[in-house]
Design an enzyme around this catalytic site. Structure first.
Site, short mmCIF file in Angstrom:
data_model
loop_
_atom_site.label_atom_id
_atom_site.label_comp_id
_atom_site.label_asym_id
_atom_site.label_seq_id
_atom_site.Cartn_x
_atom_site.Cartn_y
_atom_site.Cartn_z
N TRP A 1 0.84 -1.21 0.00
CA TRP A 1 0.00 0.00 0.00
C TRP A 1 0.86 1.25 0.00
CZ3 TRP A 1 -4.36 -1.18 -1.83
CH2 TRP A 1 -5.01 -2.38 -1.49
N ASP B 1 -1.36 6.74 6.29
CA ASP B 1 -2.40 5.78 5.93
C ASP B 1 -2.57 4.88 7.16
OD1 ASP B 1 -3.94 3.70 5.02
OD2 ASP B 1 -2.69 3.21 3.29
N LYS C 1 -11.69 -1.97 7.42
CA LYS C 1 -10.96 -2.81 8.37
C LYS C 1 -11.41 -2.58 9.82
CE LYS C 1 -8.06 -3.32 4.71
NZ LYS C 1 -7.48 -2.45 3.70
C1 LIG Z 1 -6.91 -2.00 2.55
C2 LIG Z 1 -5.89 -0.95 2.54
C3 LIG Z 1 -5.83 0.05 1.55
C4 LIG Z 1 -6.78 0.07 0.36
O1 LIG Z 1 -8.02 0.52 0.73
P1 LIG Z 1 -9.16 0.79 -0.35
O2 LIG Z 1 -10.24 1.37 0.51
O3 LIG Z 1 -9.51 -0.52 -0.96
O4 LIG Z 1 -8.65 1.76 -1.34
C5 LIG Z 1 -4.87 1.00 1.65
N1 LIG Z 1 -3.97 1.01 2.66
C6 LIG Z 1 -3.99 0.08 3.62
C7 LIG Z 1 -2.98 0.14 4.73
C8 LIG Z 1 -4.94 -0.93 3.59
O5 LIG Z 1 -4.96 -1.86 4.55
#
Ligand SMILES: *Cc1c(COP(=O)(O)O)cnc(C)c1O
Length: 355
Positions: A99, A166, A190
């Site tokens: 990511w 993030d 999540k």
């Molecule tokens: C799941 C995830 C993403 C992607 O998220 P989307 O909502 O599908 O764009 C980005 N960064 C991390 C750390 C993730 O766990």
């Protein structure tokens, strides 16, 4: 049979969230109408949005300098919105996983990207440390939890430039000093809600500094000024997010949740380290409390699919590892009860007896 849900994302939500959201989908706030068929400008939904934003502020102790908004497009859209709104010339990024590297790729459309360190050399199995950041970087982007590789930054790096993070897979899992960040963002699926929304915490005075024009839908300021209602928000995910936030508050807040997360992860890592069949894949000091990655030791590799079936017969679902790591990944998000972790541990122990 009750399922033990270890999926990495979308992933387990509290019963409280699912029941209340299902009820509102049938009859929203006593209106006699579904949450899906009423105006988002009506007072009932405006109250939901306001309360959700306020609860994020309360639970994470967000300072007055910062705003909370809910945006469509998931975390991946934030990979582009962050540099669109904040990057004039140069930003620093930490490459700690898949990511993070996707965030880097998007930032390069907007300016110079300084990748200060990468753990790609060992399949992202550790968090890079001991790097330096150019003082002229406009921000330093980190990924606090690497969902795919099961590593987590246990300390927020002490740097002299503003941070952007993030936090998709560990937001609300532990307290965070929001004042150190220009932007924190997280896809909801999540630790918060079904997919379709991201929660974004943004420092007001970090906005308006870039020279480029920003299209309205991609402009944080527009969403902040419109109370996160510039256009029609994803109403069902926002409603579900509010339920999860209420449930977090009911549990006693984020410090209490963090304590539970430590307990759950500790007992599972202890079993991985004890069991002669399994081994963890992440560097011990960087092990994630949210995503526990492990494989079978070389001599037992052939038994991986057998263990998967053995576990699934016990109601354990979602433990197959991501293809870039293999083996197993047990995601222990906030809504995961300790009893499910104990069921997995029990399965690991009893499977060991059969070998
Ligand atoms: C799941 C995830 C993403 C992607 O998220 P989307 O909502 O599908 O764009 C980005 N960064 C991390 C750390 C993730 O766990």
């Amino acid at each position: 049979m009750k399922k033990h849900n270890f999926y990495a994302g979308p992933s387990i939500l509290s019963e409280y969230t699912i029941k209340n959201t299902a009820a509102a989908v049938e009859n929203f706030a006593g209106t006699g109408l579904s949450l899906m068929e009423v105006s988002h400008r009506g007072k009932e939904f405006v109250a939901v949005m306001d309360e959700a934003r306020a609860l994020v502020k309360e639970l994470l102790d967000v300072p007055e300098s910062h705003e909370v908004i809910f945006l469509g497009g998931g975390a991946s859209l934030q990979f582009c919105m962050v540099p669109f709104n904040l990057l004039n010339r140069k930003a620093a990024y930490l490459d700690s996983g898949t990511w993070a590297s996707k965030a880097i790729k998007e930032a390069k459309f907007f300016g110079e990207v300084e990748v200060v360190a990468s753990s790609k050399d060992r399949n992202y199995s550790y968090i890079p440390k001991n790097y330096t950041i150019s003082p002229d970087a406009e921000y330093f982007h980190i990924t606090t939890n690497n969902t795919i590789f099961g590593t987590e930054l246990h300390h927020i790096p002490d740097v002299s430039v503003p941070l952007v993070s993030d936090m998709s897979s560990d937001i609300f899992a532990r307290p965070v000093d929001v004042s150190r960040f220009d932007v924190i963002y997280a896809g909801a699926q999540k630790n918060l809600a079904p997919s379709g929304v991201a929660v974004v915490i943004v420092r007001r005075d970090a906005l308006g500094r870039v020279e480029r024009p920003i299209p309205s839908m991609l402009n944080y300021r527009i969403h902040v000024d419109n109370g996160s209602m510039y256009n029609t928000p994803p109403v069902v995910p926002v409603y579900a997010a509010l339920q999860t936030l209420k449930w977090y508050k009911e549990q006693g807040g984020i410090t209490v949740i963090q304590q539970k997360n430590i307990e759950k992860a500790t007992i599972l890592y202890d079993e991985i380290d004890r069991n002669r069949l399994f081994t963890g894949t992440a560097a011990v000091e960087d092990r994630s409390l949210m995503n526990v990655c492990f494989v079978m030791k070389e001599e037992y590799k052939a038994l991986e699919s057998a263990f998967n079936e053995y576990a699934s017969a016990r109601g354990i679902v979602g433990i197959k590892g991501h293809r870039s790591v293999g083996g197993f990944r047990a995601s222990l998000y906030n809504a995961m009860p300790k009893s499910s972790v104990e069921a997995l541990i029990e399965a690991m122990k009893s499977f060991e007896q059969t070998v």
